[in-house]
Design a protein around this motif. Structure first.
Motif, PDB file in Angstrom:
ATOM      1  N   UNK A   1      11.862   2.991  27.994  1.00  0.00           N
ATOM      2  CA  UNK A   1      11.285   4.259  28.444  1.00  0.00           C
ATOM      3  C   UNK A   1      12.362   5.149  29.050  1.00  0.00           C
ATOM      4  N   UNK A   2      12.055   6.435  29.151  1.00  0.00           N
ATOM      5  CA  UNK A   2      12.895   7.427  29.827  1.00  0.00           C
ATOM      6  C   UNK A   2      14.279   7.631  29.204  1.00  0.00           C
ATOM      7  N   UNK A   3      14.466   7.216  27.926  1.00  0.00           N
ATOM      8  CA  UNK A   3      15.793   7.365  27.331  1.00  0.00           C
ATOM      9  C   UNK A   3      16.145   8.824  27.047  1.00  0.00           C
ATOM     10  N   UNK A   4      15.170   9.706  27.144  1.00  0.00           N
ATOM     11  CA  UNK A   4      15.458  11.127  26.979  1.00  0.00           C
ATOM     12  C   UNK A   4      16.442  11.649  28.003  1.00  0.00           C
ATOM     13  N   UNK A   5      16.506  10.986  29.172  1.00  0.00           N
ATOM     14  CA  UNK A   5      17.425  11.422  30.217  1.00  0.00           C
ATOM     15  C   UNK A   5      18.886  11.251  29.800  1.00  0.00           C
ATOM     16  N   UNK A   6      19.153  10.441  28.798  1.00  0.00           N
ATOM     17  CA  UNK A   6      20.530  10.234  28.323  1.00  0.00           C
ATOM     18  C   UNK A   6      21.035  11.411  27.504  1.00  0.00           C
ATOM     19  N   UNK A   7      20.138  12.301  27.108  1.00  0.00           N
ATOM     20  CA  UNK A   7      20.512  13.527  26.395  1.00  0.00           C
ATOM     21  C   UNK A   7      21.287  13.249  25.105  1.00  0.00           C
ATOM     22  N   UNK A   8      20.990  12.118  24.473  1.00  0.00           N
ATOM     23  CA  UNK A   8      21.610  11.761  23.187  1.00  0.00           C
ATOM     24  C   UNK A   8      23.143  11.841  23.253  1.00  0.00           C
ATOM     25  N   UNK A   9      23.715  11.235  24.319  1.00  0.00           N
ATOM     26  CA  UNK A   9      25.161  11.301  24.529  1.00  0.00           C
ATOM     27  C   UNK A   9      25.876  10.010  24.168  1.00  0.00           C
ATOM     28  N   UNK A  10      25.157   9.018  23.600  1.00  0.00           N
ATOM     29  CA  UNK A  10      25.761   7.711  23.376  1.00  0.00           C
ATOM     30  C   UNK A  10      25.678   7.301  21.909  1.00  0.00           C
ATOM     31  N   UNK A  11      26.751   6.620  21.448  1.00  0.00           N
ATOM     32  CA  UNK A  11      26.788   6.044  20.105  1.00  0.00           C
ATOM     33  C   UNK A  11      26.165   4.653  20.089  1.00  0.00           C
ATOM     34  N   UNK A  12      26.248   3.941  21.241  1.00  0.00           N
ATOM     35  CA  UNK A  12      25.800   2.548  21.336  1.00  0.00           C
ATOM     36  C   UNK A  12      24.981   2.355  22.603  1.00  0.00           C
ATOM     37  N   UNK A  13      23.847   1.675  22.474  1.00  0.00           N
ATOM     38  CA  UNK A  13      23.033   1.285  23.636  1.00  0.00           C
ATOM     39  C   UNK A  13      22.868  -0.226  23.594  1.00  0.00           C
ATOM     40  N   UNK A  14      23.200  -0.880  24.711  1.00  0.00           N
ATOM     41  CA  UNK A  14      23.078  -2.340  24.802  1.00  0.00           C
ATOM     42  C   UNK A  14      21.928  -2.690  25.736  1.00  0.00           C
ATOM     43  N   UNK A  15      20.819  -3.166  25.159  1.00  0.00           N
ATOM     44  CA  UNK A  15      19.630  -3.582  25.917  1.00  0.00           C
ATOM     45  C   UNK A  15      19.416  -5.087  25.810  1.00  0.00           C
ATOM     46  N   UNK A  16      20.469  -5.834  25.583  1.00  0.00           N
ATOM     47  CA  UNK A  16      20.364  -7.288  25.439  1.00  0.00           C
ATOM     48  C   UNK A  16      19.926  -7.947  26.739  1.00  0.00           C
ATOM     49  N   UNK A  17      19.356  -9.165  26.600  1.00  0.00           N
ATOM     50  CA  UNK A  17      19.020 -10.027  27.743  1.00  0.00           C
ATOM     51  C   UNK A  17      18.065  -9.341  28.712  1.00  0.00           C
ATOM     52  N   UNK A  18      17.033  -8.702  28.155  1.00  0.00           N
ATOM     53  CA  UNK A  18      15.952  -8.156  28.959  1.00  0.00           C
ATOM     54  C   UNK A  18      14.652  -8.863  28.582  1.00  0.00           C
ATOM     55  N   UNK A  19      13.511  -8.219  28.800  1.00  0.00           N
ATOM     56  CA  UNK A  19      12.216  -8.826  28.492  1.00  0.00           C
ATOM     57  C   UNK A  19      11.378  -7.898  27.618  1.00  0.00           C
ATOM     58  N   UNK A  20      12.056  -7.146  26.766  1.00  0.00           N
ATOM     59  CA  UNK A  20      11.412  -6.127  25.935  1.00  0.00           C
ATOM     60  C   UNK A  20      10.598  -6.786  24.824  1.00  0.00           C
ATOM     61  N   UNK A  21       9.359  -6.332  24.647  1.00  0.00           N
ATOM     62  CA  UNK A  21       8.447  -6.930  23.661  1.00  0.00           C
ATOM     63  C   UNK A  21       8.290  -6.071  22.403  1.00  0.00           C
ATOM     64  N   UNK A  22       8.485  -4.764  22.538  1.00  0.00           N
ATOM     65  CA  UNK A  22       8.262  -3.853  21.414  1.00  0.00           C
ATOM     66  C   UNK A  22       9.441  -2.899  21.292  1.00  0.00           C
ATOM     67  N   UNK A  23       9.938  -2.717  20.071  1.00  0.00           N
ATOM     68  CA  UNK A  23      11.016  -1.773  19.809  1.00  0.00           C
ATOM     69  C   UNK A  23      10.377  -0.414  19.553  1.00  0.00           C
TER      70      UNK A  23
END
Length: 281
Positions: free
Chosen positions: A62-84
């Motif tokens: 959630x709330x990834x809009x705050x990043x303003x599409x400034x990144x080539x890579x996002x690392x969300x490993x080792x969390x508890x995410x259930x849905x992409x």
């Protein structure tokens, strides 16, 4: 009379050095705007701008809009995410790491939200159904995908199915896709078996097998319903069966909604469907 020991609330009280620690209540964290703004970001070895969101115990993207599409890579490993899901439109994003999560579903609008995604790492998650992977079919830029450690990799025709769904794929599970595999996938999904497999997956989707996760975070599996045409073919196959074992095996496949398995039994018999040569008549 000896003096009373001080009350624990009194100043100066010391906890016994061997006393067990108090239990700490664990709860899932949220990916807040403050967390995103404070997260570490840097130029990685590929000279891509990367943000590190590993190990935050977040359960929802959630709330990834705050990043303003400034990144080539996002690392969300080792969390508890259930849905992409829940991505804003991010045209810059090329690489997404979600290894070691609880992921069991993929949003059908992923390709629309991440149109230039080239690398997707989903190792060690809980994807169980090929129907879930069907939601990757619009990812025309995807070149590298890993699903190692997911139950789905043990499904029959898994690799050929993914190659068929994502034609742009060059590397699957760290193994390069060969031209012979592309040809085999094309032949399979132009055949009756491939059509049956796709019909079964469509039925899974309509019954919610790739829908809301169950209590354990995995997709709620439901047997695929056979279409009217498939049911008619099954009746003819049962009438043509030569042994009680074949009839029993076909009935099991009907209950599982496995039309492709029924066709294999019709062509090769029970032994052939299990990978053993059919005995001579």
């Amino acid at each position: 009379r000896p003096p009373r020991p001080p009350h624990p609330a009194c100043a100066g009280h010391r906890k016994h050095p061997h006393a067990p620690p108090l239990p700490v209540q664990q709860r899932a964290m949220r990916l807040t705007t403050d967390t995103l703004q404070r997260a570490r970001h840097y130029l990685n070895a590929m000279r891509d701008r990367e943000i590190d969101l590993r190990g935050l115990k977040v359960a929802v993207i959630e709330n990834l809009g705050v990043l303003m599409d400034q990144f080539d890579t996002i690392d969300l490993s080792s969390n508890e995410i259930k849905v992409l899901e829940n991505f804003p439109k991010m045209k810059r994003l090329r690489t997404l790491y979600l290894n070691n999560n609880f992921l069991s579903r993929i949003s059908p609008d992923l390709a629309e939200k991440l149109p230039h995604l080239t690398t997707l790492m989903l190792a060690n998650n809980r994807v169980q159904s090929l129907a879930v992977l069907d939601n990757l079919k619009g990812c025309r830029s995807l070149k590298e995908l890993s699903l190692l450690g997911n139950p789905v990799i043990h499904k029959q025709q898994y690799r050929l199915f993914v190659i068929h769904v994502v034609p742009s794929l060059e590397v699957l599970d760290f193994t390069r896709v060969k031209p012979a595999e592309r040809e085999e996938a094309a032949r399979l999904f132009a055949s009756a078996e491939g059509e049956a497999l796709q019909a079964g997956l469509a039925a899974e989707l309509s019954h919610g097998a790739a829908g809301p996760p169950g209590a354990n975070g995995s997709a709620a599996a439901a047997p695929a319903a056979l279409t009217a045409e498939q049911k008619m073919r099954v009746r003819h196959i049962i009438q043509s069966a030569t042994t009680p074992d074949e009839i029993e095996a076909i009935e099991r496949k009907v209950k599982q909604g496995d039309f492709a398995g029924i066709l294999r039994i019709a062509e090769t018999g029970v032994a052939g469907a299990a990978g053993r040569p059919r005995p001579p008549p």
